[in-house]
Design an enzyme around this catalytic site. Structure first.
Site, PDB file in Angstrom:
ATOM      1  N   GLY A 160       0.822  -1.192   0.000  1.00 37.39           N
ATOM      2  CA  GLY A 160       0.000   0.000   0.000  1.00 37.39           C
ATOM      3  C   GLY A 160       0.862   1.250   0.000  1.00 37.39           C
ATOM      4  O   GLY A 160       2.056   1.216   0.324  1.00 37.39           O
ATOM      5  N   CYS A 161       0.257   2.365  -0.352  1.00 36.29           N
ATOM      6  CA  CYS A 161       1.007   3.622  -0.439  1.00 36.29           C
ATOM      7  C   CYS A 161       1.468   4.086   0.945  1.00 36.29           C
ATOM      8  O   CYS A 161       2.629   4.415   1.150  1.00 36.29           O
ATOM      9  CB  CYS A 161       0.166   4.687  -1.132  1.00 36.29           C
ATOM     10  SG  CYS A 161      -1.522   4.854  -0.513  1.00 36.29           S
ATOM     11  N   TYR A 162       0.534   4.122   1.908  1.00 32.79           N
ATOM     12  CA  TYR A 162       0.919   4.545   3.262  1.00 32.79           C
ATOM     13  C   TYR A 162       1.975   3.608   3.872  1.00 32.79           C
ATOM     14  O   TYR A 162       2.970   4.091   4.437  1.00 32.79           O
ATOM     15  CB  TYR A 162      -0.301   4.604   4.180  1.00 32.79           C
ATOM     16  CG  TYR A 162      -1.218   5.785   3.978  1.00 32.79           C
ATOM     17  CD1 TYR A 162      -0.756   7.090   4.124  1.00 32.79           C
ATOM     18  CD2 TYR A 162      -2.566   5.603   3.672  1.00 32.79           C
ATOM     19  CE1 TYR A 162      -1.605   8.177   3.963  1.00 32.79           C
ATOM     20  CE2 TYR A 162      -3.430   6.685   3.517  1.00 32.79           C
ATOM     21  CZ  TYR A 162      -2.947   7.970   3.670  1.00 32.79           C
ATOM     22  OH  TYR A 162      -3.792   9.043   3.524  1.00 32.79           O
ATOM     23  N   THR A 165       4.226   1.907   2.431  1.00 31.57           N
ATOM     24  CA  THR A 165       5.524   2.105   1.795  1.00 31.57           C
ATOM     25  C   THR A 165       6.256   3.300   2.402  1.00 31.57           C
ATOM     26  O   THR A 165       7.398   3.191   2.854  1.00 31.57           O
ATOM     27  CB  THR A 165       5.339   2.309   0.273  1.00 31.57           C
ATOM     28  OG1 THR A 165       4.810   1.100  -0.286  1.00 31.57           O
ATOM     29  CG2 THR A 165       6.654   2.658  -0.405  1.00 31.57           C
ATOM     30  N   ALA A 166       5.595   4.459   2.408  1.00 27.14           N
ATOM     31  CA  ALA A 166       6.243   5.652   2.964  1.00 27.14           C
ATOM     32  C   ALA A 166       6.582   5.453   4.434  1.00 27.14           C
ATOM     33  O   ALA A 166       7.651   5.852   4.905  1.00 27.14           O
ATOM     34  CB  ALA A 166       5.324   6.868   2.799  1.00 27.14           C
TER      35      ALA A 166
END
Lengths: 349, 349, 349, 349
Positions: B152-154, B156-157
């Site tokens: 997921g995007c969150y 990953t960061a």
């Protein structure tokens, strides 16, 4: 209706000053009789602010205390840090009431001011004299005062969101983490790479981590609420929007509290304070929901998995975070109804 | 130069799908041979995406596995939650390699998936088979795999920003607080009040506090790094911008560590990983500084007053947070250079 | 593969310069060997542009011609008006090829330049020498040239949208009205009230009505197409966005022409020109549909009620309107494929 | 002070309706006694609009005429096209005064309505009865009327900007070209790809060229001013902002007129009309300069080279373009001071 109270605004070409002009235009008991700018004195205010065409066409006045005194009884100072410390004493000496929107009189310790602001502090006697005007927490002190130091935008959103829980000991102050976000107008009208459209649009950035000059002010208030020194972690971010502040705050709960408990506590704490709105369970406020108004809206989420509460507090930085709260303080100083001239419905959308 | 690897994109009318089209257009060894949409099959992709005029003019294909197999060797799934769990098994059975960009195969426990996603989980055997493709942390497992679940995007960061400190025991995992912010494209192309321009512009809002479906994914990775279960506080906010994620993360430092120590640790941890950039002391990244690129940029601030570290990690949610990392995983699966087709300089301004 | 052509960028800290850095990073036959800034020489380019971290870490060079000559064969000038007129001759004397992105060499008449730019014009011999590089209209002259003056952003969008109709006499040049809109990056990186976020966000404004310095350039091209002097009405507006230009253009049709006729004419006129895309009937382009790419997209609406055609032409002002077209000109000058290093798919969303 | 006039708002969940709520909250002689929504009746208005927390907490009423009659004397209709044509007659029959903000009663010809709106027209007797409420041009007819049709947003900005010049014959009506731009709130609160944040942000697009349903309304007014039929070219664009309309208008001047002549003419024409502000020479208004207010600001540029005048006219589409002008019409209908409840200073920044 009798004559209205005359009000002067020093620093009328800044965003705080021009917002005072907007808000005071509908005040039933006060009126702006002098708009003042040292840098633009003698030019029409509409030159820099054409939106005031036909509304305020006069030339900007100079900062001279005696001249102001002839037109006004109260002065709002919307000047940059380091200027009010010099002007306010002159105006007070001239018998004017003063409401300072800058940071020059918020911290009571000159050393603390100089550490965080990197400027020379105001004279200590004036620092003592200035009443810290976070209206909801210190209304009793503001009532009848002649000299009020208006709080910063971040401290307003943040400490209104934390005060009840800290004062009641419902959260552990040592665990408080404040993640704050602000629209760009908080940086003022000065042109710099930091306020450049192409640099900020479609961008989100953190700045001054652990170094923002509002930190000692927040800690001053929280320590007062806690009855003991509080040290906090505070981060500021810039949002690609003009107005609005959100403080998202985290703390470990002491005891067994649900979101509904926090809601009850806060509603009770802020009872009779018309500008704080506590949101119902399951709802937290967005910045646009107070846009253009003097409200501070607060909502809660409690996480049983971690034992933490998340508190979301929002204001319009130019209203409750600056000009609106300054007028609220004027109302308190004059012993008027706190809401005079401030009953704006938030502009949505 | 020989024939390129044929690639199919299922869900080509979503933002993740159309970003795959953009990025793969410059890949030297792979090419998109089929763009697929169950809802728009038979219509030209340029109907919904006129920016592809003259670049991709073909009609959208259907999702049928056998038809795909005739054109492609690898399938990217850019479908909503609950769809890939049904399609991926068919494609794997047909002998295709699969990279799933949805959340359907990230969590290994069906119960956990169903608790957070409120949907029926994928078949357990496929859950086991899917390699979790956070490229920098699990490259060795991804290399040579046939079925990768893209993070997921969150997560990953967030986990790229926390992994080194957690694995080395430099921070106390129990104190981690994650305050995340995302641009609106993360919500996809579906029209709703929640993606309506007038509701989001000049607005900043928190959502799904402690309830976001990326929470168990983040905890899965952090627990793996810590070697023990980690539970976190995670808040998501919507920023009025299209692309970009920032995770601002807070934790109590164990021992005596300065920002420069963290920088050294992270540079060493991510050595040889071309898409993680560690910022020098005193600097944290803004989202625009990775816009349109596959980078994850990380910066640090250490506060001696509170003993906490603040970690700022940013990505472009549609690149490193979705399509870009998916291509990075393709490169790893094919044992190619990790950066193929991904060497975009961030678009600034 | 042999050695790439060495390219120097003077004015690397401006938006045009840094966009050249981004685009040239993927050029197969040219490479940036020197990034130059008179104001920031000796400092790292990443200081002002952290998005280049790990990509270009070198210090900025000085503008000295001999020093440049040692590293490069071609110089791009991304300097403000009035600077290239002094630098270009030095570089040409040193044997460098020069592509100037400023307005200093676009107008062939010194008087006209001084009237619209309010600056001293370049030496007339160099004005004559400079080939005006609107690639689609003057490719034959650019091919093999050593000194090219790159067109302005507004003239590019505008004249590509008008040239075929004017040249064929399908519209009456005396009736042309050009209503142009631009994102803020066109104003450059300089900080001023005119580029201040809070002044531009949620705002739309017209500026320099009938006074924009691009007017004589537009009229120069249209006059060339018409074979007779053309005088136009040209208005520019500032859109609250970073990139993109739209010219909406109106003219009275001569004879009986439908939208489909215009489409056919333009497709024929621009046949073999890869960066102009003519939209199908009933469709006009939006600026985001060319964002980050070198395309100029054009669409038409014909109104039978008024006998007028409305032509909508869009570009990314920093790509086709500046750095991208400059590289297109480099390709033409070097007799390379026009699209080298420019095959970017527009970034959407 | 006596009892205020009771006002009902039908369509309170639309942007026009909720803006009426905001503006009427400060009206000294009228108050909203019923907020009505057919789709959301029985739910609290704060459910969809949390910014009204503590301000309006009541449940939404139903559209029934008799029920409204018990609470109110005047009804504002903020419903979509095709709804008011059915509701207004019922309310008028029940003895209520009606102000319709939709397009259902603006055009007097049912055929014209059906051609442009693609809906069944209202009954002709009611079309005749409805007074067209462009306050500055038709105040005399509105005064004392019971049924007013409020103008569209584009026609308001456009015709206020053209009326004096057309009526005086200073410009040739056949040469008028109107290039209009609007913020997104004009499209209402309905969710669609056309109002999706990621599609509109950092984008500028033209739409409905020559086909907008406001065209016949504009031509109706201009024809009335000219005393002869006027046909116009009208283009609409969508600006990435929430509020604001700018009409940039072009026409060939008849005779020899300077900008100062236009300024004098317009100041004279609009003398005594408090909401039209004519800008001084050399200045044209930006949309933000009327934001949140009922002003229409107009500025001029005359180009001697082409003999054309460029007129720039701006409004806040939700105030002067909808709810504000509706209240202005209420004031006229009741024979009150035109400015009651509308003396808002524009919100800047």
């Amino acid at each position: 209706m009798g004559k209205k109270l005359g009000v002067a605004i020093v620093g009328s070409t800044g965003y705080g000053g021009v917002e005072l002009v907007r808000l005071l235009a509908s005040h039933p008991l006060a009126e702006v009789t002098s708009v003042i700018s040292s840098s633009s004195a003698g030019t029409p205010i509409t030159e820099g602010y054409p939106h005031l065409t036909g509304i305020r066409e006069e030339l900007l006045d100079d900062v001279d205390a005696e001249a102001i005194k002839r037109k006004a009884d109260v002065v709002f100072l919307g000047t940059p840090a380091g200027v009010a410390s010099k002007l306010a004493p002159q105006y007070l000496e001239a018998g004017l009431k003063v409401i300072d929107l800058s940071g020059d009189f918020r911290l009571k310790s000159p050393g603390l001011y100089e550490q965080w602001y990197k400027k020379t502090a105001a004279d200590e006697s004036y620092l003592e004299q200035a009443v810290f005007g976070l209206s909801e927490l210190y209304a009793e002190k503001v009532r009848g005062a002649s000299f009020v130091s208006n709080p910063g935008c971040y401290p307003t959103a943040t400490t209104l969101g934390l005060a009840p829980a800290v004062r009641e000991g419902w959260i552990d102050p040592a665990t408080i983490i404040i993640d704050a976000k602000s629209g760009v107008s908080g940086a003022g009208r000065g042109a710099s790479l930091g306020t450049h459209y192409s640099e900020l649009n479609e961008n989100f950035k953190a700045y001054k981590i652990n170094q923002h000059q509002h930190i000692p002010e927040i800690e001053m208030i929280l320590s007062d609420m806690a009855g003991a020194p509080v040290v906090t972690t505070f981060t500021t971010h810039l949002v690609p929007m003009t107005r609005g502040i959100m403080s998202t705050m985290y703390a470990t709960i002491k005891g067994d509290r649900k979101a509904s408990d926090f809601i009850d506590l806060y509603r009770s704490f802020y009872e009779g304070r018309p500008f704080v709105r506590i949101r119902p369970e399951g709802q937290v406020p967005a910045t646009k929901e107070v846009w253009g108004s003097n409200y501070c809206d607060i909502g809660f989420a409690v996480d049983e998995r971690t034992g933490r509460v998340t508190i979301v507090s929002v204001i319009d930085n130019l209203v409750k975070g600056a000009a609106g709260q300054a007028i609220q303080n004027l109302n308190l100083m004059m012993d008027w109804d706190e809401t005079l001239g401030l009953q704006f419905v938030p502009v949505y959308p």
